[in-house]
Motif scaffolding. Sequence first.
Motif, PDB file in Angstrom:
ATOM      1  N   SER A  67      -6.175   9.814  43.324  1.00  0.00           N
ATOM      2  CA  SER A  67      -6.269  11.236  43.581  1.00  0.00           C
ATOM      3  C   SER A  67      -4.936  11.866  44.175  1.00  0.00           C
ATOM      4  O   SER A  67      -4.215  10.928  44.833  1.00  0.00           O
ATOM      5  CB  SER A  67      -7.473  11.760  44.055  1.00  0.00           C
ATOM      6  OG  SER A  67      -7.450  11.241  45.601  1.00  0.00           O
ATOM      7  N   ALA A  68      -4.997  13.164  44.481  1.00  0.00           N
ATOM      8  CA  ALA A  68      -3.743  13.593  45.256  1.00  0.00           C
ATOM      9  C   ALA A  68      -3.784  13.250  46.788  1.00  0.00           C
ATOM     10  O   ALA A  68      -2.868  13.125  47.424  1.00  0.00           O
ATOM     11  CB  ALA A  68      -3.883  15.116  45.176  1.00  0.00           C
ATOM     12  N   SER A  69      -5.067  12.541  47.234  1.00  0.00           N
ATOM     13  CA  SER A  69      -5.370  12.291  48.556  1.00  0.00           C
ATOM     14  C   SER A  69      -4.859  11.020  48.642  1.00  0.00           C
ATOM     15  O   SER A  69      -4.797  10.629  49.705  1.00  0.00           O
ATOM     16  CB  SER A  69      -6.836  12.636  48.833  1.00  0.00           C
ATOM     17  OG  SER A  69      -7.336  13.637  48.776  1.00  0.00           O
ATOM     18  N   VAL A 117      -0.816   5.926  51.337  1.00  0.00           N
ATOM     19  CA  VAL A 117       0.101   4.789  50.808  1.00  0.00           C
ATOM     20  C   VAL A 117       1.564   5.025  51.109  1.00  0.00           C
ATOM     21  O   VAL A 117       2.296   4.166  51.460  1.00  0.00           O
ATOM     22  CB  VAL A 117      -0.124   4.872  49.165  1.00  0.00           C
ATOM     23  CG1 VAL A 117       0.662   3.492  48.662  1.00  0.00           C
ATOM     24  CG2 VAL A 117      -1.674   4.666  48.821  1.00  0.00           C
ATOM     25  N   LEU A 118       1.987   6.447  50.929  1.00  0.00           N
ATOM     26  CA  LEU A 118       3.451   6.527  51.127  1.00  0.00           C
ATOM     27  C   LEU A 118       3.865   6.410  52.689  1.00  0.00           C
ATOM     28  O   LEU A 118       4.835   6.003  52.959  1.00  0.00           O
ATOM     29  CB  LEU A 118       3.871   7.831  50.529  1.00  0.00           C
ATOM     30  CG  LEU A 118       3.931   7.950  49.201  1.00  0.00           C
ATOM     31  CD1 LEU A 118       4.075   9.325  48.657  1.00  0.00           C
ATOM     32  CD2 LEU A 118       5.044   7.255  48.518  1.00  0.00           C
ATOM     33  N   PHE A 167       1.617  18.309  48.735  1.00  0.00           N
ATOM     34  CA  PHE A 167       1.259  17.592  49.820  1.00  0.00           C
ATOM     35  C   PHE A 167       1.762  16.428  49.454  1.00  0.00           C
ATOM     36  O   PHE A 167       2.296  15.462  50.146  1.00  0.00           O
ATOM     37  CB  PHE A 167      -0.396  17.304  50.005  1.00  0.00           C
ATOM     38  CG  PHE A 167      -1.065  18.674  50.416  1.00  0.00           C
ATOM     39  CD1 PHE A 167      -0.906  19.090  51.817  1.00  0.00           C
ATOM     40  CD2 PHE A 167      -1.693  19.591  49.509  1.00  0.00           C
ATOM     41  CE1 PHE A 167      -1.349  20.195  52.402  1.00  0.00           C
ATOM     42  CE2 PHE A 167      -2.588  20.524  49.941  1.00  0.00           C
ATOM     43  CZ  PHE A 167      -1.959  20.791  51.393  1.00  0.00           C
ATOM     44  N   VAL A 168       1.793  15.823  48.059  1.00  0.00           N
ATOM     45  CA  VAL A 168       2.270  14.761  47.743  1.00  0.00           C
ATOM     46  C   VAL A 168       3.918  14.580  47.984  1.00  0.00           C
ATOM     47  O   VAL A 168       4.690  13.779  48.159  1.00  0.00           O
ATOM     48  CB  VAL A 168       1.994  14.162  46.108  1.00  0.00           C
ATOM     49  CG1 VAL A 168       2.842  13.156  45.675  1.00  0.00           C
ATOM     50  CG2 VAL A 168       0.270  13.999  45.953  1.00  0.00           C
ATOM     51  N   GLY A 211       8.833  12.771  53.500  1.00  0.00           N
ATOM     52  CA  GLY A 211       8.606  11.842  54.759  1.00  0.00           C
ATOM     53  C   GLY A 211       9.094  10.424  54.405  1.00  0.00           C
ATOM     54  O   GLY A 211       9.747   9.903  55.257  1.00  0.00           O
ATOM     55  N   LEU A 212       8.729   9.984  53.197  1.00  0.00           N
ATOM     56  CA  LEU A 212       9.101   8.454  53.043  1.00  0.00           C
ATOM     57  C   LEU A 212      10.523   8.346  53.188  1.00  0.00           C
ATOM     58  O   LEU A 212      10.976   7.424  53.765  1.00  0.00           O
ATOM     59  CB  LEU A 212       8.290   7.987  51.631  1.00  0.00           C
ATOM     60  CG  LEU A 212       8.949   6.775  51.001  1.00  0.00           C
ATOM     61  CD1 LEU A 212       8.485   5.499  51.799  1.00  0.00           C
ATOM     62  CD2 LEU A 212       8.606   6.773  49.516  1.00  0.00           C
TER      63      LEU A 212
END
Length: 666
Positions: free
Chosen positions: A111-113, A118-119, A148-149, A155-156
């Motif tokens: 899902s988007a969450s 994970v990242l 958000f993803v 950020g990664l």
Amino acid sequence: MRGAQALYFLRRTTTLAQHLCTLAPLIATPRMEFSSFLEENPSDVVYTHNRKIDELIKSGNLVSAHEVFDGMSVRDVVTYNLLISGNSRNGCSLRAIEIYAEMVSCGLRESASTFPSVLSVCSDELFCREGIQVHCRVISLGFGCNVFVRSALVGLYACLRLVDVALKLFDEMPERNLAVCNLLLKCFCETGESKKLFGVYRRMELEGVAKNGLTYCYLIRGCSNDRLLYVGKQLHSLVVKSGWDISNIFVANALVDYYSACGDLSGSKKSFNAVSEKDVISWNSIVSVCADYGSVLDSLDLFSKMQFWGKRPSIRSFMSFLNFCSRNSDIQSGKQIHCCVLKMGFDVSSHLVQSSLIDMYGKCNDIESSVLVYQSLPCLTLECCNSLMTSLMHCGITKDIIEMFGLMVDEGTGIDEVTLSTVLKALSLSLPESLHSCTLVHCYAIKSGYAADVAVSCSLIDAYSKSGQNEVSRKVFDELDSANIFCLTSIINGYARNGMGRDCVEMLREMDQKNLILDEVTILSVLSGCSHSGLVEEGELIFDSLESKYGISPGRKLYACMVDLLGRAGLVEKAERLLLQAHGNADCIAWSSLLQSCRIHRNERIGRRAAEVLMDLEPENFAVYIQVSKFYFEIGDFEISRQIREIAASRELMREIGYSSVVLKN
């Protein structure tokens, strides 16, 4: 409880349901509705377990959460998301990656969450490869446009210092929110790229993205890193106008540090006084700022007030005090700070304070106290070992440095660029027989990956050149990916030390072609090489172009070096004219060099003038009297030579007794 009740009800009504099934022709429709109600709903059971896992993770009981997870026969994407997020927040990065891999292998679609958690784990350099694979998964599943993803991806790559990729993703976002903008601001703040930092800020202004206290903290820190005083003051005005300096203590503290970094102690004090409700960070900031700038009385006064108001001093305050004592060789104040450190327990709890104590005593030439602090440590750390090594170097105890390096390797405390650089300097000051040890340290540097470090490379070049191994020294230099001014100066200094003046001049030409900014140390090394090789014309050309070509105004060291160059070549008249033009930059060393040249080349006239000036410059220096007395003796003026020695004896001028060391080979 809802799932448990359903199970209980199902067991009690199983027989009834079987009987009802035989009446299908009569009550077909009611039977279907009732049986669907009676059947166990798996989603209810999973929901109950998910809630239990969430509660356990929030209470910090990650082990029990895993036990619940392992006991589930059916799991959904929420279950895995909870465990991935929980492990990520608790620092269990590898376990979080394993759970995500298990989720994908089970065929569950993210899902988007899922991806932000994970990242965030993959932002560690150890999981860089996994992060790129997750990025591919984001694209293949069509989550690339999710704000958000996409923010998590930015950020990664920002954390991995892949700034160009982060910026590209940032530019391609359909909309930019405050969170992703702050991520980039943090990245550019840490990398010191102020232009890109303020570029993101301008984008926020144009797109109407609201700012918060964290935004201004990053911007102020960016101004601190590059000492942008004018830009920082404009930003300060904006902060005051928007009210963040009052409502956000972190912004107010950042302003105190900003003025300190720009050398404006007055601005730091004003920013501190403007803070309405000062916290422990505010007090520690201003205390350390005053100590760093030598305003020790103000710093101690604030230190007392800070404790009066119930604020506990931090590591930063003590380190600033100890660094001040180190710079000024103030061992008495250092001992008082040490007592305060013992009283508050920082001697055990902070290896940074322990390291600063060792360094302070070493810089104050009290190596016994440095060793005592080191021996009292509850456990050895790399920082404390490095501090003792540099203290031993400061006190000239090179043999113990070499032994300590072996101890650090045996004990497994770790080695870094400071360790290797220090031990190489110690070896370069030791006997020629240490060349083999230097080679061993070089091998260790290559094996540990520090051979390309600037400090280590310079120390290697210096150590090999002092041993006469110019070919090896040049090879170390040539293997550098990008040689900077420090490495170039080291190789030039090595050439000068070994009388290779033409190589010094050639290296200077290469530096000119690369448009490198030279300093006085580099020019001194080149002129020294010219002096030892008799390259008068080349040396004069470099000296005459100092201001026009390099923007360097010659000081005492450069004048002394040029006088030595001319004097060695017998051009004592020209050397004297140069010294007379130097005015305040002509010191005792330069005139002593001129007098020595007059002795060698038998120039009595200029030698007498140099002797008079030399005695006027340093009338209390016994070495000056001896040199002048020898000069008069050599030119046959025995009476003046005797009188000068009698003057030295009457003033009770003493000199240190020289000594020689002899190495016996078995």
